[in-house]
Motif scaffolding. Structure first.
Motif, PDB file in Angstrom:
ATOM      1  N   LEU A  76       0.839  -1.215   0.000  1.00 23.76           N
ATOM      2  CA  LEU A  76       0.000   0.000   0.000  1.00 23.76           C
ATOM      3  C   LEU A  76       0.870   1.261   0.000  1.00 23.76           C
ATOM      4  CD1 LEU A  76      -2.744  -1.085   2.580  1.00 23.76           C
ATOM      5  CD2 LEU A  76      -3.138  -0.580   0.152  1.00 23.76           C
ATOM      6  N   ASP A  77       1.950   1.224   0.763  1.00 18.23           N
ATOM      7  CA  ASP A  77       2.818   2.401   0.856  1.00 18.23           C
ATOM      8  C   ASP A  77       3.619   2.618  -0.417  1.00 18.23           C
ATOM      9  OD1 ASP A  77       1.888   2.913   3.372  1.00 18.23           O
ATOM     10  OD2 ASP A  77       3.574   1.947   4.404  1.00 18.23           O
ATOM     11  N   SER A  90       2.575   1.805  -3.390  1.00 16.78           N
ATOM     12  CA  SER A  90       1.667   2.058  -4.510  1.00 16.78           C
ATOM     13  C   SER A  90       1.239   3.526  -4.552  1.00 16.78           C
ATOM     14  CB  SER A  90       0.427   1.177  -4.351  1.00 16.78           C
ATOM     15  OG  SER A  90      -0.639   1.663  -5.136  1.00 16.78           O
ATOM     16  N   PHE A 146      -3.170   2.716  -4.595  1.00 16.61           N
ATOM     17  CA  PHE A 146      -3.861   2.359  -3.345  1.00 16.61           C
ATOM     18  C   PHE A 146      -3.289   3.165  -2.189  1.00 16.61           C
ATOM     19  CE2 PHE A 146      -4.462  -1.670  -5.733  1.00 16.61           C
ATOM     20  CZ  PHE A 146      -5.826  -1.819  -5.588  1.00 16.61           C
ATOM     21  N   LYS A 147      -4.124   3.400  -1.193  1.00 18.30           N
ATOM     22  CA  LYS A 147      -3.664   4.171  -0.043  1.00 18.30           C
ATOM     23  C   LYS A 147      -4.297   3.600   1.242  1.00 18.30           C
ATOM     24  CE  LYS A 147      -5.027   8.610   0.633  1.00 18.30           C
ATOM     25  NZ  LYS A 147      -5.338   8.842   2.053  1.00 18.30           N
TER      26      LYS A 147
END
Ligand SMILES: Cc1ncc(COP(=O)(O)O)c(C=O)c1O
Ligand SMILES: Cc1ncc(COP(=O)(O)O)c(C=O)c1O
Ligand SMILES: [Mg+2]
Ligand SMILES: [Mg+2]
Ligand SMILES: [Mg+2]
Ligand SMILES: [Mg+2]
Lengths: 360, 360
Positions: B278-279, B281, B284-285
């Protein structure tokens, strides 16, 4: 099924073998969902279908009128001993008929919340009968009249309901719900722990006439308020999902048997196998008064405590388990709920005949 | 197991496959008893061994000191929202830290019984963080301080416990009990609904320091009084037998994994698989504040509501189910309790990479 015993436990108690087999078959993958029913979110479509079906089957089986709500609640029947007075309190007094140990517990718990008036009590008869009562004995100002429709420990049941006029009749039906047709419209509220004729422990079913819901006060603990369940399809918080699923399977099984009327007809036959033998025997004796005999719980004794103990021991060796009586009655108790197969009783009676022949 | 999905539900949630297989194998005949565990009298020797073993395993896993009682209670965590203030009330006031929706519900319910003082509240941050608090903020006269150790909806957790001096700290650990070592002696009372890391819905576990039991008043509804459970080995009335049995199987499984410390080590790794992606990307967050991130519930979003919906739909088709976020956060939420296998997250991340590549 080899190795399965005949379990005469008063509750938790036997489940229909086909119900257990169905639960077992889909335990890892329920209805093609790829999950166990135990893993399903209660807010998921597959689970919502299960709880809705459980309710609708119970409505069909008991012919529950539309102006009654069906609630699925945790805490067993004992939780209802508190919830009934907490929710139905208006004038602050209630009438109780004390026909057994659980009836007495219900009355004692209610006394924390309302003034309890004991209308009739068969404690002097060691609860071997339903106490006599007269409709004139009921207080027309009482918030409700509470009865225990079947007395699990002492093996008695009501064969006619008290006439309470406008006062709502409340019944603890834990040990004979779904065993015989009951006219729900005669009651303001019915409750039952699930672990006998409904399914497994960890669930109670409450059937309440809608107009009574307005009595509950806002300050009740949220899960002690019937409205929390009535307004949220019993899913204000996570319900006991698996217990409700098991109830659904049991309701399906009752329907397959032909419904409550058919189950009742068989229950009468089943109980007669044991009662007829008890009455014909000069060795064994049924302890409950004949007119009030339960179809679900049959306490009986031999001529002595020593023979009682010997009987319980030999019975267990033969695969008749949990047949020891409750300490308040002694002797034996055969709990023969809907799921007890007729052959379980036939075999028990055969064993009793043999025991009698050897010990008389 | 073919056909099994990866279930990211926040609860009820995945169970270890080996636990389900064990339950399935003995569903008709538990431990050679000839009965299902669901049919066993709770007063029978085989069942008493099960509940005793469940308690003793939990004591071992959490290193629960001897001056704490372990109680098995029905009603889920929500029942504890009421029972905590009803039982711990002395001065009639309590401090609450509101770090999420369930924390807020707990505080609102408590306000029926005691004066509730909200010491800190992260509602203005939409609960994306644990609110800041200072030990000086606590009222030394409060009956207790209540926290929610892991916020299921918003994906945050406490990494250090508030210093409350002599005031007992009470924690709702529903969504991260048994996921990491917790020093029980720091708490007056811990509670948790079972349907995440303990077992199945229909059971809550309460761990209470013995001296607090003397606070409960006699007039409480019998099953709302902790003493009823403490004095009767949680069997004053019929317990939720099958849910306790499932908890025992899950506790055995945790022990097989090497205990809570080993499970924690793996949980850190498991969560990192998803957080690291997630980090890294730009598509995405993760929505929760980094320092407060939960190891159990990981909410995240794509750049738009439309892509969120598309993601949830495609994920389900690939066998990643119940990954839709709670309506209070939106987006997605991956609940990855102890029973979620590492490969479930690895495969989810592979799918996310693919989704990102196709939609960026
Ligand atoms: C008639 C009756 N009422 C109440 C109870 C108490 O039920 P529970 O253990 O579910 O609280 C029982 C238990 O056997 C019962 O038979
Ligand atoms: C942290 C927390 N507390 C309380 C609850 C409510 O639990 P229950 O549904 O068992 O009442 C939940 C449910 O998910 C939860 O996550
Ligand atoms: Mg009785
Ligand atoms: Mg006779
Ligand atoms: Mg939350
Ligand atoms: Mg990112």
């Amino acid at each position: 099924m080899e190795n399965r015993v005949y379990n005469f436990s008063a509750g938790p108690s036997m489940l229909p073998l086909s119900v257990l087999q169905k639960a077992q078959a889909e335990l890892l993958n329920c209805n093609g969902s790829g999950s166990s029913v135990m893993e399903m979110s209660h807010r998921s479509a597959p689970y919502e279908a299960i709880i809705a079906e459980a309710e609708s089957l119970l409505r069909e089986l008991m012919q529950i009128p539309d102006n009654y709500k069906v609630l699925f609640i945790q805490g067993g029947a004992t939780q209802q001993f508190s919830m009934v007075p907490m929710n139905l309190k208006v004038n602050g007094k209630a009438d109780y008929i004390v026909s057994g140990n659980f009836a007495n517990n219900a009355a004692k718990e209610a006394a924390k919340f309302v003034d309890v008036n004991i209308v009739a009590n068969s404690k002097p008869q060691n609860y071997a009968e339903i106490p006599a009562f007269d409709s004139k004995d009921f207080d027309p100002e009482a918030d409700y009249v509470h009865i225990t429709s079947n007395n699990t420990i002492f093996g008695t049941r009501y064969t006619q309901w008290p006439e309470t006029g406008n006062v709502p009749l409340v019944a603890d039906m834990s040990s004979n719900i779904l065993s015989e047709p009951m006219d729900v419209s005669r009651f303001g509220l019915i409750y039952a722990g699930a672990q006998k004729n409904i399914g497994i422990a960890g669930l109670a079913v409450v059937i309440i006439r809608e107009d009574l819901l307005s009595r509950s006060c806002d300050k009740l603990p949220v899960l002690m308020n019937y409205n929390t369940y009535a307004n949220n399809d019993s899913m204000y918080n996570t319900p006991p999902c698996f217990a409700i699923y098991m109830a659904k399977l049991v309701f399906e099984w009752i329907k397959e048997q032909g419904g409550v009327a058919a189950v009742y007809e068989n229950n009468v036959k089943k109980a007669a196998i044991l009662y007829d033998y008890l009455d014909s025997s000069s060795f064994f004796k049924a302890t409950a008064k004949k007119e009030d005999r339960s179809l679900m719980n049959i306490p009986f004794v031999t001529p002595s405590k020593e023979l009682d103990a010997q009987f319980v021991k030999e019975a267990a060796q033969q695969g008749f388990v949990n047949i020891k009586g409750h300490r308040l009655v002694g002797g034996m108790r055969a709990s023969i709920y809907n799921a007890m197969p007729n052959e379980g009783i036939e075999k028990l009676v055969a064993f009793m005949r043999d025991f009698e022949a050897r010990n008389k």
